[in-house]
Write an enzyme that holds these catalytic residues in place. Structure first.
Site, short mmCIF file in Angstrom:
data_model
loop_
_atom_site.label_atom_id
_atom_site.label_comp_id
_atom_site.label_asym_id
_atom_site.label_seq_id
_atom_site.Cartn_x
_atom_site.Cartn_y
_atom_site.Cartn_z
N GLY A 264 -65.58 42.91 -30.21
CA GLY A 264 -64.43 41.86 -29.99
C GLY A 264 -62.86 42.56 -30.13
O GLY A 264 -62.85 43.65 -30.30
N ALA B 209 -68.55 36.22 -35.28
CA ALA B 209 -68.57 34.93 -35.70
C ALA B 209 -68.74 34.18 -34.52
O ALA B 209 -68.29 34.87 -33.11
CB ALA B 209 -67.26 34.57 -36.38
N SER C 114 -66.24 32.31 -32.68
CA SER C 114 -64.65 32.22 -33.31
C SER C 114 -63.95 31.35 -32.58
O SER C 114 -62.74 31.04 -32.76
CB SER C 114 -64.23 33.62 -33.16
OG SER C 114 -64.15 34.21 -32.01
N SER D 220 -59.98 32.60 -42.26
CA SER D 220 -59.27 32.01 -41.12
C SER D 220 -58.32 31.11 -41.67
O SER D 220 -58.75 30.38 -42.67
CB SER D 220 -60.13 31.44 -40.19
OG SER D 220 -59.31 30.79 -39.36
N GLU E 204 -57.82 28.42 -40.20
CA GLU E 204 -58.21 27.37 -39.84
C GLU E 204 -58.88 26.54 -41.24
O GLU E 204 -59.28 25.37 -41.19
CB GLU E 204 -59.44 27.55 -38.80
CG GLU E 204 -58.98 27.57 -37.38
CD GLU E 204 -58.30 26.23 -36.90
OE1 GLU E 204 -59.10 25.16 -37.31
OE2 GLU E 204 -57.48 26.11 -36.24
N TYR F 287 -65.79 24.82 -37.25
CA TYR F 287 -65.49 26.03 -37.31
C TYR F 287 -64.79 26.46 -38.68
O TYR F 287 -65.18 27.31 -39.42
CB TYR F 287 -64.61 26.67 -36.09
CG TYR F 287 -63.93 27.83 -36.47
CD1 TYR F 287 -64.79 28.96 -36.11
CD2 TYR F 287 -62.78 27.98 -37.16
CE1 TYR F 287 -64.03 30.55 -36.14
CE2 TYR F 287 -62.16 29.30 -37.36
CZ TYR F 287 -62.72 30.65 -36.86
OH TYR F 287 -62.47 31.55 -36.99
N ASN G 156 -53.62 33.15 -36.66
CA ASN G 156 -53.84 33.54 -35.23
C ASN G 156 -53.32 34.92 -34.91
O ASN G 156 -52.13 35.30 -35.31
CB ASN G 156 -53.47 32.73 -34.55
CG ASN G 156 -53.87 31.21 -34.74
OD1 ASN G 156 -53.95 30.45 -35.88
ND2 ASN G 156 -54.22 30.52 -33.59
O1 G4F Z 1 -56.02 29.75 -29.20
P1 G4F Z 1 -56.74 28.53 -29.90
O2 G4F Z 1 -57.97 28.22 -29.29
O3 G4F Z 1 -56.76 29.15 -31.30
P2 G4F Z 1 -57.17 28.17 -32.92
O4 G4F Z 1 -58.07 27.14 -32.51
O5 G4F Z 1 -55.96 28.16 -33.55
O6 G4F Z 1 -58.00 29.60 -33.41
C1 G4F Z 1 -57.77 30.89 -33.60
O7 G4F Z 1 -57.19 30.99 -34.56
C2 G4F Z 1 -57.98 30.85 -36.00
C3 G4F Z 1 -56.96 31.49 -36.95
O8 G4F Z 1 -55.91 30.31 -37.30
C4 G4F Z 1 -59.28 31.81 -35.68
F1 G4F Z 1 -59.89 31.60 -36.86
C5 G4F Z 1 -59.88 31.28 -34.68
O9 G4F Z 1 -61.12 32.07 -34.70
C6 G4F Z 1 -59.29 31.55 -33.30
O10 G4F Z 1 -59.15 32.89 -33.04
O11 G4F Z 1 -55.87 27.21 -30.06
C7 G4F Z 1 -54.44 27.28 -30.60
C8 G4F Z 1 -53.93 25.86 -30.34
C9 G4F Z 1 -54.90 24.72 -30.78
O12 G4F Z 1 -53.99 23.69 -31.45
C10 G4F Z 1 -55.26 24.21 -29.41
O13 G4F Z 1 -55.74 22.70 -29.75
O14 G4F Z 1 -53.70 25.67 -28.92
C11 G4F Z 1 -54.08 24.33 -28.65
N1 G4F Z 1 -54.27 24.40 -27.14
C12 G4F Z 1 -53.58 23.35 -26.17
N2 G4F Z 1 -54.34 23.70 -24.86
C13 G4F Z 1 -55.20 24.85 -26.55
C14 G4F Z 1 -55.26 24.42 -25.28
N3 G4F Z 1 -56.20 25.81 -26.94
C15 G4F Z 1 -57.10 26.27 -26.25
N4 G4F Z 1 -58.18 27.21 -26.42
N5 G4F Z 1 -57.00 26.00 -24.75
C16 G4F Z 1 -56.19 25.12 -24.27
O15 G4F Z 1 -56.07 24.76 -23.03
#
Ligand code: G4F
Length: 321
Positions: free
Chosen positions: A14, A87, A89, A130, A132, A154, A183
């Site tokens: 990863g 994980a 993740s 995390s 999270e 998660y 993040n």
């Molecule tokens: O990039 P995300 O999917 O990351 P998220 O959920 O913050 O989790 C990441 O960070 C964590 C650490 O805090 C790690 F533990 C975890 O494994 C991972 O690496 O989403 C970030 C934000 C969220 O609020 C989500 O709702 O972006 C928002 N978002 C808006 N549109 C989206 C989208 N997320 C994704 N993945 N795709 C979208 O289209």
């Protein structure tokens, strides 16, 4: 000259695993990784992040859900340091498949802790916690003392892993530490995470390969750092005399929309011309705001992030373009 130390990594294929393996090799470690058998069969796809170091590391077939396979890997390697990064993740997926997320992230962590305790009780163990776990935050900025209030399976599964790690530390005296990592991104980020999705779509749109960028919650706020900086904090945690838990964060926040603006702007595009809001990418309960206070990591570990938000976005967009 012999190798200094032996490290065993889960999740070596990863983003974090690949950066960490590079860091450990640069410090003359003997590096071993546990990879699922499907990855071994499909190396061209699964090893893209580690293909340049494959000749320098040793891979063992195993899966964190299987106590037997983890026991075998730990027993062969007898590591000085274990970095448990593997994980499920992706938070979004944890709404679609709660049970796999919970099983892999909690039972997987329990398996490897238990194997380490049986075979190498003096090894140093790192658990990838995390931000999270803070979920709907109860305090800002978030520190090691901020109570957990997770908003996804998660997040709940990472709380289980965190408490398991603490339990093995207090009950059995293991050198087991958790990083509470906010993040962290970079050009090796998986395509499903929002930052890589944005940098990839910005590049696609510029090249005429896509017309729109469908996103969910644009106002979510994150404390985004660079994964290459964050793996250094993981290593530093295991170099301390005492095991402990540390927040790893930049202390700077941006919204998803601001990330889009920065990424599209680098290609002379206006993101508002291309973003569409798609309900499918909204989560039933999202984490709306995260901001970390890494004072303890700065003071105790002497760690600080080196790569700025702007430089990270530029590296990601350049890479995808
Ligand atoms: O990039 P995300 O999917 O990351 P998220 O959920 O913050 O989790 C990441 O960070 C964590 C650490 O805090 C790690 F533990 C975890 O494994 C991972 O690496 O989403 C970030 C934000 C969220 O609020 C989500 O709702 O972006 C928002 N978002 C808006 N549109 C989206 C989208 N997320 C994704 N993945 N795709 C979208 O289209």
């Amino acid at each position: 000259m012999g190798k200094t130390k032996t490290a065993l990594l889960t999740g070596v294929t990863g983003q974090d695993g690949s950066y960490l393996a590079e860091l450990l090799l640069s410090k003359d470690y003997e590096v071993h990784g546990v990879v699922r058998r499907v990855a071994i069969e499909d190396g061209d796809v699964r090893y893209t992040r580690i293909k340049h170091i494959l000749k320098d590391i040793t891979l063992h077939s195993g899966s964190i859900e299987s106590h037997q396979s983890i026991f075998a890997a730990v027993n062969i390697v007898k590591p000085d340091e274990v970095y448990h990064l593997a994980a499920q993740s992706f938070v979004g997926e944890s709404f679609a498949d709660e049970f796999t997320t919970m099983k892999v992230n909690s039972e997987g962590t329990h398996n490897i802790l238990s194997c380490c305790r049986s075979i190498v009780p003096d090894c140093r163990f790192y658990f990838a916690g995390s931000s999270e776990m803070f979920g709907e935050v109860l305090q800002t900025p978030q520190t090691e003392k901020t109570p957990f209030n997770p908003r996804s399976i998660y997040g709940i599964s990472k709380c289980v892993g965190f408490h398991l790690t603490k339990h093995y530390r207090t009950a059995y005296g293991m050198h087991a530490s958790s990083g509470i990592l906010f993040n962290h991104e970079g050009p090796r980020r998986g395509y499903e995470f929002v930052t890589r999705k944005i940098s990839r779509y910005a590049a696609k749109i510029k090249l005429g390969l896509a017309k729109t960028l469908p996103l969910g919650n644009l106002s979510a706020v994150r404390d985004w750092g660079h994964a290459q900086d964050y793996v250094e904090a993981q290593w530093l945690m295991l170099q301390q005399d005492q095991p402990d838990d540390y927040v790893v964060a930049t202390g700077v926040t941006h919204t998803v929309y601001e990330f889009c603006k920065a990424a599209f702007g680098l290609l002379s595009l206006k993101c508002e011309d291309y973003i569409t809001v798609d309900e499918r990418f909204k989560r039933p309960s999202d984490v709306n705001f995260l901001l970390g206070d890494a004072t303890k990591a700065r003071k105790v570990l002497g760690w600080k992030p080196k790569i700025s938000f702007e430089d990270m976005v530029a590296e990601m967009v350049r890479n995808d373009y």
